[in-house]
Scaffold this motif. Sequence first.
Motif, short mmCIF file in Angstrom:
data_model
loop_
_atom_site.label_atom_id
_atom_site.label_comp_id
_atom_site.label_asym_id
_atom_site.label_seq_id
_atom_site.Cartn_x
_atom_site.Cartn_y
_atom_site.Cartn_z
N UNK A 92 0.89 -1.13 -0.18
CA UNK A 92 -0.25 0.04 -0.07
C UNK A 92 0.81 1.03 -0.12
N UNK A 93 0.47 1.96 -0.98
CA UNK A 93 1.41 3.26 -0.85
C UNK A 93 0.53 4.59 -0.22
N UNK A 94 1.47 5.14 0.61
CA UNK A 94 0.86 6.24 1.28
C UNK A 94 1.46 7.66 0.72
N UNK A 95 0.75 8.41 0.24
CA UNK A 95 0.98 9.45 -0.72
C UNK A 95 0.83 10.82 0.44
N UNK A 96 1.54 11.90 0.23
CA UNK A 96 1.44 13.14 0.98
C UNK A 96 0.11 13.63 1.17
#
Length: 91
Positions: free
Chosen positions: A67-71
């Motif tokens: 899972x990619x957590x973006x700003x």
Amino acid sequence: KLAPKSSCLVPTGISVAFSEEYEIQIRPRSGLAIKNNISVLNTPGTIDSDYRGEIKIILFNHGNSEFIINNKDRVAQMILVPVNQTKEWAL
């Protein structure tokens, strides 16, 4: 990045000050849970009134995909709630 079956600490850039009659609870977002299997690990996370550091969120990936957590992603909910004061009893 949050690997499958692992946790990470997500900084929020937020710090707060509030009176001792309250606490902040950090709760998961239901949409993130159902769509991506992501949750707050210690639900609800509690922030006491005397804490002055940056609020960070412990996320856990229950899924099988990274899972990619973006700003600026909304990964949790923060709720200010009153604290019920109880008396201490000597035993």
